[in-house]
Design an enzyme around this catalytic site. Structure first.
Site, mmCIF file in Angstrom:
data_model
loop_
_atom_site.group_PDB
_atom_site.id
_atom_site.type_symbol
_atom_site.label_atom_id
_atom_site.label_comp_id
_atom_site.label_asym_id
_atom_site.label_seq_id
_atom_site.Cartn_x
_atom_site.Cartn_y
_atom_site.Cartn_z
ATOM 1 N N CYS A 1 6.180 -0.741 -4.149
ATOM 2 C CA CYS A 1 5.918 -0.392 -2.755
ATOM 3 C C CYS A 1 4.459 -0.026 -2.491
ATOM 4 O O CYS A 1 4.061 0.078 -1.323
ATOM 5 C CB CYS A 1 6.855 0.720 -2.297
ATOM 6 S SG CYS A 1 6.733 2.246 -3.238
ATOM 7 N N ARG B 1 6.288 -5.524 5.567
ATOM 8 C CA ARG B 1 6.490 -4.282 6.318
ATOM 9 C C ARG B 1 6.232 -4.535 7.802
ATOM 10 O O ARG B 1 6.949 -4.034 8.672
ATOM 11 C CB ARG B 1 5.545 -3.180 5.799
ATOM 12 C CG ARG B 1 5.936 -2.533 4.489
ATOM 13 C CD ARG B 1 7.129 -1.596 4.625
ATOM 14 N NE ARG B 1 6.892 -0.499 5.551
ATOM 15 C CZ ARG B 1 6.260 0.634 5.259
ATOM 16 N NH1 ARG B 1 5.753 0.819 4.058
ATOM 17 N NH2 ARG B 1 6.133 1.596 6.157
ATOM 18 N N ARG C 1 6.262 10.097 9.694
ATOM 19 C CA ARG C 1 6.067 10.065 8.238
ATOM 20 C C ARG C 1 5.801 11.504 7.814
ATOM 21 O O ARG C 1 4.725 12.056 8.087
ATOM 22 C CB ARG C 1 4.899 9.143 7.889
ATOM 23 C CG ARG C 1 4.655 8.960 6.383
ATOM 24 C CD ARG C 1 3.516 7.959 6.195
ATOM 25 N NE ARG C 1 3.085 7.856 4.813
ATOM 26 C CZ ARG C 1 3.532 6.966 3.924
ATOM 27 N NH1 ARG C 1 4.470 6.112 4.288
ATOM 28 N NH2 ARG C 1 3.047 6.936 2.688
ATOM 29 N N HIS D 1 13.116 6.178 2.241
ATOM 30 C CA HIS D 1 12.046 5.298 2.721
ATOM 31 C C HIS D 1 12.682 3.982 3.182
ATOM 32 O O HIS D 1 12.475 2.923 2.579
ATOM 33 C CB HIS D 1 11.037 5.051 1.599
ATOM 34 C CG HIS D 1 9.711 4.556 2.064
ATOM 35 N ND1 HIS D 1 9.424 4.271 3.384
ATOM 36 C CD2 HIS D 1 8.558 4.270 1.356
ATOM 37 C CE1 HIS D 1 8.184 3.860 3.491
ATOM 38 N NE2 HIS D 1 7.636 3.852 2.277
#
Length: 315
Positions: free
Chosen positions: A270, A298, A114, A141
């Site tokens: 999100c 997720r 990330r 993303h």
């Protein structure tokens, strides 16, 4: 138990750096696999295909959902995670990305990063002996959009032929949604204020078939099956916050915008969300919002993704 992971062959490793890295057929498999893995999770059934495998999680940007979902996910698949923050490693002291990739990929089985620039993760993957997953970059993303699509499919069925409305910034989420629309054959409507439009140089010729740019957010939401947004100021753009708040003030997803979408339209975000800015409290906390299921998913889509990258297809 023996791990089901297959030996990785340097030079033939499959990475997941942007949504377009996988095919429609692969996504169809992942969506079905995610549903299966989620069902086992909800039934408290043990499934450890990644027994004794190690996930390295490299963070240059702050995280809640990404860290928790990947760390919990690898544990639920029988493996374990190692958390690395660039501030606490040699990467934060100038070690070349290429060198770090060589070392970390020799000690672990799969890597999630990330970070800021997409070129960082591309360089890392080019020197990695194991799969690399994009946990978020400034440009894309993919794990979040994969979770969003699974959430829609879970609630409403196939997304093919549907209309997704994006109200907000031309950020990593928007560009990933465009790739998803191209791959999975749905329509994506984008609406942002002047000065925050999409960069045409980042769009493929194929995008024109699936993308509509709307000056008015109401036009984007009209008849949409899904309305989604994100914060107006993403990480790394904090210096622009004041100007962005002024520019985007008419782009809040509120009850008026949701009213022009289909009656059964869903709302997604999100997260983290700022009520009263990009979305009203009445919408995000209302009956059409599915943000908490979206956040949970997720975990499940990333389990399916890690399993696939290390084990291939499992029936």
């Amino acid at each position: 138990m023996t791990s089901l992971a297959k030996p990785q062959v340097p030079g033939q490793v499959k990475h997941y750096l942007q949504f377009s890295d996988l095919t429609r057929e692969e996504y169809e498999y992942l969506l079905k696999r995610t549903a299966w893995l989620k069902s086992k999770f909800k039934s408290y059934e043990t499934w450890h295909p990644l027994h004794d495998r190690t996930l390295a999680m490299i963070f240059e940007k702050h995280s809640t959902r990404t860290r928790l979902s990947f760390e919990a996910g690898i544990h639920q698949l029988g493996g374990h995670a190692v958390y690395l923050n660039t501030r606490d490693t040699q990467l934060g002291r100038g070690e070349p990305v290429e060198d770090a990739a060589q070392v970390i990929s020799r000690m672990t089985d799969i890597i999630m990063i990330r970070t800021f620039g997409q070129e960082i993760i591309e360089r890392f993957a080019a020197n990695s002996r194991v799969p690399v997953i994009n946990g978020l970059t400034n440009e894309f993303h993919p794990c979040q959009v994969l979770a969003d699509i699974f959430t829609y499919v879970e609630a409403r069925g196939p997304i093919q032929g549907k209309t997704v409305a994006w109200v907000g910034d031309a950020n990593n989420m928007a560009y990933t949604w465009i790739q998803a629309a191209e791959c999975l054959d749905f329509q994506f409507r984008f609406s942002a204020p002047a000065g925050y439009q999409l960069d045409s140089s980042r769009l493929t010729d194929k995008a024109a078939k699936h993308l509509t740019v709307c000056a008015d957010p109401k036009d984007a939401c009209k008849g949409a099956d899904l309305v989604t947004t994100d914060v107006w100021t993403s990480m790394g753009y904090e210096d622009e916050n004041t100007s962005r708040m002024k520019a985007f003030q008419d782009w809040m997803v509120d009850e008026e915008l949701m009213a022009v979408a289909k009656p059964d339209a869903l709302f997604m975000h999100c997260l983290p969300a700022h009520r009263g800015e990009e979305v009203s409290a009445e919408v995000i906390d209302g009956p059409q919002s599915i943000v908490w299921e979206e956040a949970e998913n997720r975990l499940h889509v990333q389990k399916a993704l890690m399993e696939y990258l290390l084990c291939g297809r499992l029936e």
